[in-house]
Design a protein around this motif. Sequence first.
Motif, PDB file in Angstrom:
ATOM      1  N   GLN A 285      -3.828 -14.917  -9.911  1.00  0.00           N
ATOM      2  CA  GLN A 285      -3.123 -15.225  -8.673  1.00  0.00           C
ATOM      3  C   GLN A 285      -2.154 -14.093  -8.309  1.00  0.00           C
TER       4      GLN A 285
ATOM      5  N   ASP B  41      -2.881 -21.025  -5.068  1.00  0.00           N
ATOM      6  CA  ASP B  41      -2.604 -22.191  -5.908  1.00  0.00           C
ATOM      7  C   ASP B  41      -3.819 -22.658  -6.697  1.00  0.00           C
ATOM      8  N   ALA B  42      -4.916 -21.934  -6.601  1.00  0.00           N
ATOM      9  CA  ALA B  42      -6.151 -22.322  -7.285  1.00  0.00           C
ATOM     10  C   ALA B  42      -6.095 -21.894  -8.750  1.00  0.00           C
ATOM     11  N   ASP B  43      -6.984 -22.475  -9.560  1.00  0.00           N
ATOM     12  CA  ASP B  43      -7.001 -22.081 -10.977  1.00  0.00           C
ATOM     13  C   ASP B  43      -7.654 -20.712 -11.136  1.00  0.00           C
TER      14      ASP B  43
ATOM     15  N   LEU C 137      -6.086 -20.075  -2.224  1.00  0.00           N
ATOM     16  CA  LEU C 137      -6.383 -19.401  -3.488  1.00  0.00           C
ATOM     17  C   LEU C 137      -5.136 -19.120  -4.322  1.00  0.00           C
TER      18      LEU C 137
ATOM     19  N   ARG D 109      -7.592 -20.291   2.283  1.00  0.00           N
ATOM     20  CA  ARG D 109      -8.480 -20.851   1.258  1.00  0.00           C
ATOM     21  C   ARG D 109      -7.710 -21.454   0.092  1.00  0.00           C
TER      22      ARG D 109
ATOM     23  N   ILE E 269     -11.436 -20.086 -10.250  1.00  0.00           N
ATOM     24  CA  ILE E 269     -11.738 -20.124  -8.817  1.00  0.00           C
ATOM     25  C   ILE E 269     -11.295 -18.820  -8.156  1.00  0.00           C
TER      26      ILE E 269
END
Length: 114
Positions: free
Chosen positions: A56, A73-75, A71, A69, A78
């Motif tokens: 991130q 905050d995505a893991d 992203l 998208r 991903i």
Amino acid sequence: MKATIWHNPACGTSRKTLTILENLSRVEVTVIEYLTSPPTAEKLRQLYRDAGITPQQGLRLRGTDAAERALADADDEIVLAAMVADPILIERPLVETDKGVRLCRPQDVVLEIL
């Protein structure tokens, strides 16, 4: 010393970092234009681990649709998959030497691993 730079020639910071590397006679530089030759998810994982940052933190938000998208905050997996599929999401430049990896923003950060 060998250095690899994941480079975008359209990026001023990336160009300035490359100039620093090229102006040091003791550095043998390998340039990878990551937009045309993107790293694998495994390579990105290794680069970020060695740089001490998360995927991130290596995500380019400016000029991309990463925020839309969600992203940021995505893991990790991903984010890495999105970067491999759309390498414009990779913040640049990343530089790797035997002394470590740095996301060179600002460009002088590269001096830490030379």
